[in-house]
Design a protein around this motif. Sequence first.
Motif, PDB file in Angstrom:
ATOM      1  N   LEU A 276      -6.451   2.991   3.967  1.00 51.86           N
ATOM      2  CA  LEU A 276      -6.707   1.332   3.861  1.00 51.86           C
ATOM      3  C   LEU A 276      -7.451   0.804   3.501  1.00 51.86           C
ATOM      4  O   LEU A 276      -9.212   1.369   3.534  1.00 51.86           O
ATOM      5  N   PHE A 277      -8.310  -0.146   2.586  1.00 52.58           N
ATOM      6  CA  PHE A 277      -9.335  -0.789   1.696  1.00 52.58           C
ATOM      7  C   PHE A 277      -9.988  -1.383   2.844  1.00 52.58           C
ATOM      8  O   PHE A 277      -9.210  -2.828   3.436  1.00 52.58           O
ATOM      9  N   LEU A 278     -11.038  -1.775   3.056  1.00 52.12           N
ATOM     10  CA  LEU A 278     -12.034  -2.766   4.047  1.00 52.12           C
ATOM     11  C   LEU A 278     -12.781  -3.295   3.309  1.00 52.12           C
ATOM     12  O   LEU A 278     -13.214  -2.894   2.563  1.00 52.12           O
ATOM     13  N   ALA A 279     -12.607  -4.303   3.720  1.00 51.04           N
ATOM     14  CA  ALA A 279     -14.093  -5.496   2.896  1.00 51.04           C
ATOM     15  C   ALA A 279     -13.936  -6.090   3.955  1.00 51.04           C
ATOM     16  O   ALA A 279     -13.727  -7.425   5.072  1.00 51.04           O
TER      17      ALA A 279
ATOM     18  N   ASN B 197      -4.908 -11.202   5.624  1.00 54.27           N
ATOM     19  CA  ASN B 197      -5.376 -10.468   6.467  1.00 54.27           C
ATOM     20  C   ASN B 197      -6.179  -9.491   7.072  1.00 54.27           C
ATOM     21  O   ASN B 197      -7.287  -9.517   6.196  1.00 54.27           O
TER      22      ASN B 197
ATOM     23  N   TYR C 138     -17.870  -2.685   0.647  1.00 55.55           N
ATOM     24  CA  TYR C 138     -16.526  -2.928   0.695  1.00 55.55           C
ATOM     25  C   TYR C 138     -15.893  -1.002   0.826  1.00 55.55           C
ATOM     26  O   TYR C 138     -16.696  -0.179   0.871  1.00 55.55           O
TER      27      TYR C 138
ATOM     28  N   THR D 261      -8.284  -9.858  -1.841  1.00 53.91           N
ATOM     29  CA  THR D 261      -8.272  -8.383  -0.655  1.00 53.91           C
ATOM     30  C   THR D 261      -7.074  -8.374  -0.125  1.00 53.91           C
ATOM     31  O   THR D 261      -6.468  -7.270  -0.278  1.00 53.91           O
ATOM     32  N   THR D 262      -6.538  -9.515   0.097  1.00 55.73           N
ATOM     33  CA  THR D 262      -4.881  -9.803   0.729  1.00 55.73           C
ATOM     34  C   THR D 262      -4.215  -9.097  -0.798  1.00 55.73           C
ATOM     35  O   THR D 262      -2.940  -8.511   0.148  1.00 55.73           O
TER      36      THR D 262
ATOM     37  N   ARG E 174       1.295  -0.924   0.021  1.00 58.03           N
ATOM     38  CA  ARG E 174      -0.100  -0.397   0.031  1.00 58.03           C
ATOM     39  C   ARG E 174       0.766   0.999   0.400  1.00 58.03           C
ATOM     40  O   ARG E 174       2.031   1.942   0.872  1.00 58.03           O
TER      41      ARG E 174
ATOM     42  N   GLY F  10      -5.706  -4.949   1.227  1.00 62.20           N
ATOM     43  CA  GLY F  10      -6.167  -4.862   2.379  1.00 62.20           C
ATOM     44  C   GLY F  10      -6.997  -5.505   3.064  1.00 62.20           C
ATOM     45  O   GLY F  10      -5.733  -6.955   3.465  1.00 62.20           O
TER      46      GLY F  10
END
Length: 82
Positions: free
Chosen positions: A7-10, A63, A82, A28-29, A1, A33
């Motif tokens: 930060l990308f959150l799912a 993650n 997301y 996502t990993t 990143r 994220g």
Amino acid sequence: RPKGAPLFLAFASLSMPEEALATMIADTTRAGGVIVFRGFSAGNPQAFMAGIRSVVDQSGASNIAIDPRLFRSFAVDRVPTY
């Protein structure tokens, strides 16, 4: 990143179909994220871990976080979000 990037959150749940959840976690990993779960199913950490093991690629790290505060902060009431 990249430094300073958000930060990308799912947001996910073990109630999702296994194939969809496994793909979401892997994608996502790879994107750097974090997959966020609300908490343990029925307050049972062992059942949660068993469910995670069935969908996570055992050859690589994922993650994964458990944080009900993020669900509240972002008003997440459906997954995937997301």
